[in-house]
Design a protein around this motif. Structure first.
Motif, PDB file in Angstrom:
ATOM      1  N   PRO A   1       0.835  -1.205   0.000  1.00  0.00           N
ATOM      2  CA  PRO A   1       0.000   0.000   0.000  1.00  0.00           C
ATOM      3  C   PRO A   1       0.870   1.255   0.000  1.00  0.00           C
ATOM      4  CG  PRO A   1      -0.860  -1.601   1.541  1.00  0.00           C
ATOM      5  CD  PRO A   1       0.480  -2.131   1.068  1.00  0.00           C
ATOM      6  N   GLY A   2       0.476   2.223  -0.807  1.00  0.00           N
ATOM      7  CA  GLY A   2       1.210   3.484  -0.903  1.00  0.00           C
ATOM      8  C   GLY A   2       2.340   3.479  -1.909  1.00  0.00           C
ATOM      9  N   THR A   3       2.538   2.378  -2.608  1.00  0.00           N
ATOM     10  CA  THR A   3       3.620   2.279  -3.599  1.00  0.00           C
ATOM     11  C   THR A   3       3.272   3.073  -4.849  1.00  0.00           C
ATOM     12  OG1 THR A   3       4.238   0.057  -2.860  1.00  0.00           O
ATOM     13  CG2 THR A   3       4.902   0.676  -5.089  1.00  0.00           C
ATOM     14  N   HIS A   4       4.290   3.703  -5.434  1.00  0.00           N
ATOM     15  CA  HIS A   4       4.166   4.276  -6.780  1.00  0.00           C
ATOM     16  C   HIS A   4       5.134   3.519  -7.669  1.00  0.00           C
ATOM     17  CE1 HIS A   4       3.613   6.932 -10.132  1.00  0.00           C
ATOM     18  NE2 HIS A   4       4.927   6.962 -10.258  1.00  0.00           N
ATOM     19  N   LEU A   5       4.657   3.089  -8.826  1.00  0.00           N
ATOM     20  CA  LEU A   5       5.462   2.318  -9.764  1.00  0.00           C
ATOM     21  C   LEU A   5       5.548   3.058 -11.086  1.00  0.00           C
ATOM     22  CD1 LEU A   5       6.883  -0.363 -10.551  1.00  0.00           C
ATOM     23  CD2 LEU A   5       4.601  -1.266 -11.112  1.00  0.00           C
ATOM     24  N   ASP A   6       6.768   3.352 -11.546  1.00  0.00           N
ATOM     25  CA  ASP A   6       7.001   3.942 -12.866  1.00  0.00           C
ATOM     26  C   ASP A   6       7.412   2.835 -13.818  1.00  0.00           C
ATOM     27  OD1 ASP A   6       6.504   6.691 -12.492  1.00  0.00           O
ATOM     28  OD2 ASP A   6       8.495   7.009 -11.645  1.00  0.00           O
ATOM     29  N   LEU A   7       6.692   2.699 -14.908  1.00  0.00           N
ATOM     30  CA  LEU A   7       7.022   1.738 -15.959  1.00  0.00           C
ATOM     31  C   LEU A   7       7.422   2.524 -17.197  1.00  0.00           C
ATOM     32  CD1 LEU A   7       3.975  -0.668 -15.464  1.00  0.00           C
ATOM     33  CD2 LEU A   7       6.316  -0.960 -14.598  1.00  0.00           C
TER      34      LEU A   7
ATOM     35  N   ARG B   1      -4.107  -3.825  -9.658  1.00  0.00           N
ATOM     36  CA  ARG B   1      -4.066  -3.274  -8.303  1.00  0.00           C
ATOM     37  C   ARG B   1      -3.859  -1.765  -8.270  1.00  0.00           C
ATOM     38  NH1 ARG B   1      -0.174  -5.854  -4.350  1.00  0.00           N
ATOM     39  NH2 ARG B   1      -1.513  -4.700  -2.915  1.00  0.00           N
ATOM     40  N   GLY B   2      -3.268  -1.214  -9.327  1.00  0.00           N
ATOM     41  CA  GLY B   2      -2.897   0.192  -9.292  1.00  0.00           C
ATOM     42  C   GLY B   2      -3.865   1.117 -10.004  1.00  0.00           C
ATOM     43  N   THR B   3      -3.830   2.387  -9.596  1.00  0.00           N
ATOM     44  CA  THR B   3      -4.487   3.459 -10.336  1.00  0.00           C
ATOM     45  C   THR B   3      -3.500   3.861 -11.415  1.00  0.00           C
ATOM     46  OG1 THR B   3      -5.639   4.200  -8.353  1.00  0.00           O
ATOM     47  CG2 THR B   3      -5.487   5.764 -10.180  1.00  0.00           C
TER      48      THR B   3
ATOM     49  N   PRO C   1      -7.105  14.347 -10.190  1.00  0.00           N
ATOM     50  CA  PRO C   1      -6.321  14.158  -8.964  1.00  0.00           C
ATOM     51  C   PRO C   1      -5.234  13.120  -9.174  1.00  0.00           C
ATOM     52  CG  PRO C   1      -8.386  12.964  -8.796  1.00  0.00           C
ATOM     53  CD  PRO C   1      -8.428  13.725 -10.109  1.00  0.00           C
ATOM     54  N   GLY C   2      -4.182  13.238  -8.423  1.00  0.00           N
ATOM     55  CA  GLY C   2      -3.153  12.209  -8.393  1.00  0.00           C
ATOM     56  C   GLY C   2      -3.526  11.207  -7.311  1.00  0.00           C
ATOM     57  N   ARG C   3      -2.593  10.874  -6.476  1.00  0.00           N
ATOM     58  CA  ARG C   3      -2.847   9.943  -5.373  1.00  0.00           C
ATOM     59  C   ARG C   3      -3.927  10.533  -4.460  1.00  0.00           C
ATOM     60  NH1 ARG C   3       0.245   5.934  -3.268  1.00  0.00           N
ATOM     61  NH2 ARG C   3       2.013   6.587  -4.526  1.00  0.00           N
ATOM     62  N   ARG C   4      -4.942   9.725  -4.192  1.00  0.00           N
ATOM     63  CA  ARG C   4      -6.063  10.192  -3.375  1.00  0.00           C
ATOM     64  C   ARG C   4      -5.975   9.764  -1.918  1.00  0.00           C
ATOM     65  NH1 ARG C   4      -9.866   7.951  -7.953  1.00  0.00           N
ATOM     66  NH2 ARG C   4      -8.288   6.385  -7.590  1.00  0.00           N
ATOM     67  N   THR C   5      -5.220   8.716  -1.631  1.00  0.00           N
ATOM     68  CA  THR C   5      -5.020   8.274  -0.247  1.00  0.00           C
ATOM     69  C   THR C   5      -3.573   7.845  -0.078  1.00  0.00           C
ATOM     70  OG1 THR C   5      -5.470   5.906  -0.590  1.00  0.00           O
ATOM     71  CG2 THR C   5      -7.393   7.351  -0.189  1.00  0.00           C
ATOM     72  N   GLN C   6      -3.117   7.782   1.153  1.00  0.00           N
ATOM     73  CA  GLN C   6      -1.754   7.340   1.430  1.00  0.00           C
ATOM     74  C   GLN C   6      -1.544   5.873   1.067  1.00  0.00           C
ATOM     75  OE1 GLN C   6       0.948   9.108   2.482  1.00  0.00           O
ATOM     76  NE2 GLN C   6      -0.318  10.919   2.177  1.00  0.00           N
ATOM     77  N   GLU C   7      -2.610   5.095   1.045  1.00  0.00           N
ATOM     78  CA  GLU C   7      -2.507   3.660   0.776  1.00  0.00           C
ATOM     79  C   GLU C   7      -2.647   3.311  -0.705  1.00  0.00           C
ATOM     80  OE1 GLU C   7      -4.888   4.842   3.100  1.00  0.00           O
ATOM     81  OE2 GLU C   7      -3.310   4.762   4.613  1.00  0.00           O
ATOM     82  N   GLU C   8      -3.118   4.250  -1.501  1.00  0.00           N
ATOM     83  CA  GLU C   8      -3.362   3.966  -2.918  1.00  0.00           C
ATOM     84  C   GLU C   8      -2.078   3.555  -3.633  1.00  0.00           C
ATOM     85  OE1 GLU C   8      -5.625   6.098  -6.673  1.00  0.00           O
ATOM     86  OE2 GLU C   8      -4.838   7.354  -5.078  1.00  0.00           O
TER      87      GLU C   8
END
Length: 117
Positions: free
Chosen positions: A8-14, A32-34, A76-83
């Motif tokens: 939770p809270g991970t950001h992944l750049d591909l 799993r990701g937005t 919006p970007g990330r909407r929650t700390q867990e997203e």
């Protein structure tokens, strides 16, 4: 990248796959990701997106938006700390030109009034 590894809270750049036959992440990552993309071309060019779409796991409507949308603040970007967020880039000529311009100027190129001899 395996989607099971994402906390939770991970950001992944591909940023590596730019052909429909290329993948950097499994289906679980995109499920799993937005998902944000650099350009709409990513939906046609990247196996990270085309393969899950072909399998019926992802649709274009599942894409949260583009990088220009994020930069303009229209989405919006990330909407929650867990997203979990995923950014997929296939690259663009404009991004390449901008990067080249920054490097060129940082090394003394294109100075106003200068001449090279």
């Amino acid at each position: 990248m395996k989607g099971d590894w994402l906390q939770p809270g991970t950001h992944l750049d591909l940023i590596g796959s730019f052909r429909p036959t290329m993948r950097e992440a499994d289906d679980q990552c995109v499920r799993r990701g937005t998902i944000f993309i650099d350009t709409p071309q990513a939906l046609r060019e990247s196996g990270d997106l085309t393969q899950p779409m072909d399998a019926g796991l992802l649709t274009p409507d599942d894409i949260a938006g583009t990088l220009p949308d994020l930069c303009a603040g229209t989405i919006p970007g990330r909407r929650t700390q867990e997203e979990i967020t995923v950014f997929k880039s296939v690259g663009s000529a404009l991004a390449d030109l901008t990067a080249a311009s920054v490097v060129y100027r940082s090394h003394g190129g294109a100075r106003a009034g200068s001449s090279r001899r």
